[in-house]
Design a protein around this motif. Structure first.
Motif, PDB file in Angstrom:
ATOM      1  N   ASN A 195       6.250  58.034  14.754  1.00  0.00           N
ATOM      2  CA  ASN A 195       7.330  57.087  14.440  1.00  0.00           C
ATOM      3  C   ASN A 195       7.895  57.333  13.045  1.00  0.00           C
ATOM      4  O   ASN A 195       7.978  56.430  12.200  1.00  0.00           O
ATOM      5  CB  ASN A 195       6.826  55.645  14.572  1.00  0.00           C
ATOM      6  CG  ASN A 195       6.481  55.306  16.005  1.00  0.00           C
ATOM      7  OD1 ASN A 195       7.314  55.419  16.909  1.00  0.00           O
ATOM      8  ND2 ASN A 195       5.231  54.919  16.237  1.00  0.00           N
ATOM      9  N   GLN A 254       7.898  57.416  21.248  1.00  0.00           N
ATOM     10  CA  GLN A 254       8.008  56.776  19.937  1.00  0.00           C
ATOM     11  C   GLN A 254       8.793  55.463  20.037  1.00  0.00           C
ATOM     12  O   GLN A 254       9.400  55.155  21.065  1.00  0.00           O
ATOM     13  CB  GLN A 254       8.711  57.726  18.954  1.00  0.00           C
ATOM     14  CG  GLN A 254       8.112  59.111  18.887  1.00  0.00           C
ATOM     15  CD  GLN A 254       6.651  59.108  18.491  1.00  0.00           C
ATOM     16  OE1 GLN A 254       6.278  58.568  17.452  1.00  0.00           O
ATOM     17  NE2 GLN A 254       5.797  59.700  19.332  1.00  0.00           N
ATOM     18  N   ILE A 300      11.980  52.012  13.960  1.00  0.00           N
ATOM     19  CA  ILE A 300      11.414  52.934  12.972  1.00  0.00           C
ATOM     20  C   ILE A 300      12.112  52.747  11.630  1.00  0.00           C
ATOM     21  O   ILE A 300      11.467  52.733  10.562  1.00  0.00           O
ATOM     22  CB  ILE A 300      11.539  54.394  13.460  1.00  0.00           C
ATOM     23  CG1 ILE A 300      10.724  54.598  14.736  1.00  0.00           C
ATOM     24  CG2 ILE A 300      11.056  55.361  12.374  1.00  0.00           C
ATOM     25  CD1 ILE A 300      10.953  55.954  15.397  1.00  0.00           C
TER      26      ILE A 300
END
Length: 328
Positions: free
Chosen positions: A103, A158, A164
């Motif tokens: 990530n 992810q 993120i």
């Protein structure tokens, strides 16, 4: 066959212009001749960012990959090039990222990894703004990977790009101007005094344009892939013959900037490229076509404008950077 012929012609055309065709030029490839680490310090706190004339860079970190990928002078990987730009006076940056394992974000220009990670970018911004707390930096941040030919492909499994991004913001409290990185509420254009020592997120773009949620400034809700109300980004320059069209687009948007809403930020990309026009040709000129950078410096020297808006440039020279700053 057509692609092969085009590639062959492009290769032959490149050979016609010697690589040292970067003759010292105050508008082009002379970044280190400018030194403006504290130029915002003399501007009153109450001045809106919309009223400022701001030098910026397109694909700020792109120094690897060859003639068709490099857009900036190389002052080092791991975002070392960003530090050189900030010291020269650049205050608007354009950064593109890939979702990587763990990530995390790595910095890309299409398929080419630029030997820098988002932590490098934020670290350099933090160090600069700590040393120069009267300054601010405007950031356009874009998810670059479409998975198509010529682009990058994200790592699988992810978190989402916004999730993120939020984790990076949380890991560096105080670096970003909070209203610009609030997912649910877009921000109004701030005064300089409100954002000194901070990074202001202008927009968080998806890989095919469009904005993620309400990040950034409200006026950029229509910022897509290419031009929009407050952005000129006519990036397609198929051949060197169309450099003239790009010069015209830049000039026309300068006029729009000066006649438009004084409470809005206008972003004018001077960059462009195509199969027969690599970025350094468009910026510096080639084959009897004047490049956008020397043309722009000439226009700014003409005294026809009162503000430049934000100018996002490839290979800017020190004289061009200094001239933009002089409009403040």
């Amino acid at each position: 066959m057509k692609r092969l012929l085009a590639a062959a012609f492009a290769t032959a055309a490149l050979l016609l212009v010697p690589q040292p065709a970067y003759a010292a030029d105050t508008s082009y490839r002379t970044l280190s001749s400018a030194s403006n680490p504290d130029w915002m310090a003399r501007i009153p706190d109450g001045r809106s960012l919309a009223a400022l004339s701001i030098p910026g860079t397109h694909e700020t970190i792109s120094i690897h990959g060859g003639d068709y990928t490099q857009t900036q002078e190389d002052y080092g990987s791991s975002a070392g090039t960003l530090t050189a730009q900030l010291n020269a006076g650049i205050r608007a940056i354009d950064v593109r990222a890939r979702i990587n394992d763990g990530n995390t974000f790595t910095i890309h220009h299409g398929a080419v990894y630029q030997v820098a990670n988002f932590d490098d970018v934020l670290g350099k911004l933090s160090a600069f703004l700590t040393a120069h707390p009267a300054e601010t930096v405007l950031l356009r941040f874009k998810h670059d990977c479409t998975g198509e030919t010529g682009s990058c492909t994200d790592a699988t499994g992810q978190k989402s790009f916004p999730d993120i991004f939020d984790s990076y913001v949380a890991a560096r409290p105080g670096l970003f101007w909070t209203p610009s990185v609030t997912r649910s509420s877009a921000a109004a254009v701030p005064t300089l005094g409100a954002v000194r020592g901070k990074v202001v997120l202008a927009v968080l773009n998806g890989p095919r344009g469009g904005r993620f949620a309400d990040y950034g400034l409200a006026q950029f809700s229509g910022w897509a892939d290419g031009s929009s109300t407050y952005v000129q980004d006519q990036y397609s320059v198929p051949t060197f013959a169309q450099i003239a069209d790009k010069r015209a687009a830049v000039n026309n948007f300068l006029t729009t900037t000066n006649s438009g809403d004084p409470t809005k930020i206008y972003v004018n990309f001077t960059s462009g490229s195509g199969a027969l026009a690599p970025p350094y040709w468009v910026a510096g000129g080639a084959l009897f076509q004047q490049g956008v950078n020397p043309y722009l410096l000439g226009r700014l020297n003409s005294g026809s404008f009162t503000r430049t808006g934000v100018l996002m440039m490839d290979f800017p020279g020190g004289g061009l950077i200094n001239k933009i700053i002089s409009y403040n």
